[in-house]
Design a protein around this motif. Structure first.
Motif, PDB file in Angstrom:
ATOM      1  N   ASN A   1      -2.670   7.705  -0.334  1.00  0.00           N
ATOM      2  CA  ASN A   1      -2.597   6.247  -0.397  1.00  0.00           C
ATOM      3  C   ASN A   1      -1.250   5.696   0.070  1.00  0.00           C
ATOM      4  O   ASN A   1      -0.879   4.582  -0.263  1.00  0.00           O
ATOM      5  CB  ASN A   1      -2.873   5.762  -1.821  1.00  0.00           C
ATOM      6  CG  ASN A   1      -1.818   6.266  -2.801  1.00  0.00           C
ATOM      7  OD1 ASN A   1      -1.141   7.254  -2.530  1.00  0.00           O
ATOM      8  ND2 ASN A   1      -1.699   5.590  -3.933  1.00  0.00           N
TER       9      ASN A   1
ATOM     10  N   GLY B   1       0.792  -1.222   0.000  1.00  0.00           N
ATOM     11  CA  GLY B   1       0.000   0.000   0.000  1.00  0.00           C
ATOM     12  C   GLY B   1       0.823   1.269   0.000  1.00  0.00           C
ATOM     13  O   GLY B   1       0.281   2.369  -0.067  1.00  0.00           O
TER      14      GLY B   1
ATOM     15  N   GLU C   1      -6.232  16.463  -4.742  1.00  0.00           N
ATOM     16  CA  GLU C   1      -5.278  15.654  -3.970  1.00  0.00           C
ATOM     17  C   GLU C   1      -4.182  16.547  -3.433  1.00  0.00           C
ATOM     18  O   GLU C   1      -3.759  17.509  -4.081  1.00  0.00           O
ATOM     19  CB  GLU C   1      -4.687  14.553  -4.860  1.00  0.00           C
ATOM     20  CG  GLU C   1      -3.802  13.565  -4.103  1.00  0.00           C
ATOM     21  CD  GLU C   1      -3.439  12.345  -4.940  1.00  0.00           C
ATOM     22  OE1 GLU C   1      -2.267  11.947  -4.927  1.00  0.00           O
ATOM     23  OE2 GLU C   1      -4.360  11.791  -5.602  1.00  0.00           O
TER      24      GLU C   1
ATOM     25  N   THR D   1       3.150   2.794  -4.387  1.00  0.00           N
ATOM     26  CA  THR D   1       2.657   3.407  -5.622  1.00  0.00           C
ATOM     27  C   THR D   1       3.466   4.665  -5.896  1.00  0.00           C
ATOM     28  O   THR D   1       3.500   5.581  -5.084  1.00  0.00           O
ATOM     29  CB  THR D   1       1.166   3.775  -5.489  1.00  0.00           C
ATOM     30  OG1 THR D   1       0.436   2.593  -5.192  1.00  0.00           O
ATOM     31  CG2 THR D   1       0.656   4.396  -6.772  1.00  0.00           C
TER      32      THR D   1
END
Length: 316
Positions: free
Chosen positions: A155, A20, A109, A23
């Motif tokens: 994330n 997780g 974001e 990325t």
């Protein structure tokens, strides 16, 4: 069986890597110029719907060159912040500079740097007079790099060992050097002064009696700039004159804003004081030229050109 074992191993590897936090998104502002908010200590870059923000005190950027290989370093913290943003439309300064930012476009974001170092390497921006060779400092270019910066993303995290923010330039007013050709001898010692409002250009010469003789010269008399033959440019916050420099106690006003000292001379190469003497009425005129002189303050310097006319002094 071997085939099933291979598939099982591959699945294990894929599962192990998916934590997780791995990325990796690319943010690239290398072709974008940095700008500063006029009313806030915020430097930013905008590329379409993306914005890269550096909130940092203006005092961090000094108007002096940094020594080679020794940049200014400050840690990212609650005062010094690095933020990446992405909007749902074209972003602008209105999204970061006003006290109340524009409501549109909407923020999609945001990444906030939680650790890292800001490195700043500063060099002077100079212009050169093509005729005289005199250089002027018109600003300072600050090359900004983020080292070991960690962004907290929605994330996960993203880390850059080195991320180049790029250049941010501050402007300075070039020194006026508004002197005329009429210099004067001090009333209290052997210094030579040239004044122009808040500017002073002072020669403090141990070799005064050698350079300033009341005899016509066929070739100029010369001396090298040194610890005893000093040349200093000073800029003050108000007008200065002979009385200021001859006061037994230095006046509290005006205050000195800048001081630039001439580099020591090298025989037949640089830093040469040259004096030519001719009769002038019942007295003598001494014309002073500075040859290949560089003036320095801190780590910054500028060049006075190959042949700078300092001015002339009349003696009886």
């Amino acid at each position: 069986m071997k085939r099933l074992l291979g598939i099982f191993t591959a699945l294990l590897l894929i599962t192990a890597c998916d934590d997780g936090d791995l990325t990796v998104d690319t943010i690239d502002f290398s072709e974008v110029n940095a700008q500063k908010c006029s009313s806030r200590d915020v430097i930013y870059k905008v590329k379409d719907s993306e914005m890269l923000i550096l909130a940092i005190p203006a005092s961090t950027f000094i108007n002096d060159e940094t020594p080679e290989g020794n940049p200014i370093e400050v840690n990212i913290n609650s005062t010094i912040q690095v933020i990446y943003r992405q909007y749902n439309g074209t972003a602008s300064q209105d999204n970061i500079c006003p006290t109340i930012p524009a409501a549109t476009p909407n923020l999609l974001e945001e990444w906030n740097a939680t650790a890292g170092t800001v490195q700043i390497t500063t060099t002077a921006v100079k212009t050169v007079n093509a005729t005289t060779g005199i250089t002027q400092i018109t600003g300072y270019k600050h090359f900004i790099v983020f080292k070991d910066i960690t962004f907290q993303k929605p994330n996960g995290t993203q880390v850059y060992e080195t991320y180049t923010f790029g250049n941010y330039t501050t402007s300075v007013s070039p020194l006026a050097f508004g002197f005329d050709e009429e210099a004067e001898k001090s009333t209290c010692d052997n210094r030579i002064f040239n004044f122009s409002g808040s500017e002073s250009f002072v020669l403090d010469l141990a070799d005064y009696s050698t350079l300033f003789q009341n005899i016509n010269t066929t070739t100029p008399r010369t001396a090298l700039i040194s610890a005893t033959n000093k040349v200093a440019y000073r800029l003050f916050t108000g007008t200065v004159n002979d009385a200021y420099f001859c006061a037994s106690v230095t006046p509290t006003t005006p205050t000195m804003a800048q001081e630039w000292l001439a580099n020591d001379g090298i025989t037949n190469v640089s830093g040469i004081i040259e004096v030519s003497t001719t009769t002038f009425g019942t007295g003598f005129q001494h014309t002073i030229r500075l040859k290949k002189v560089t003036m320095t303050r801190g780590n910054s310097n500028f060049y006075l050109g190959d042949d700078y006319l300092y001015g002339s002094v009349i003696t009886p």
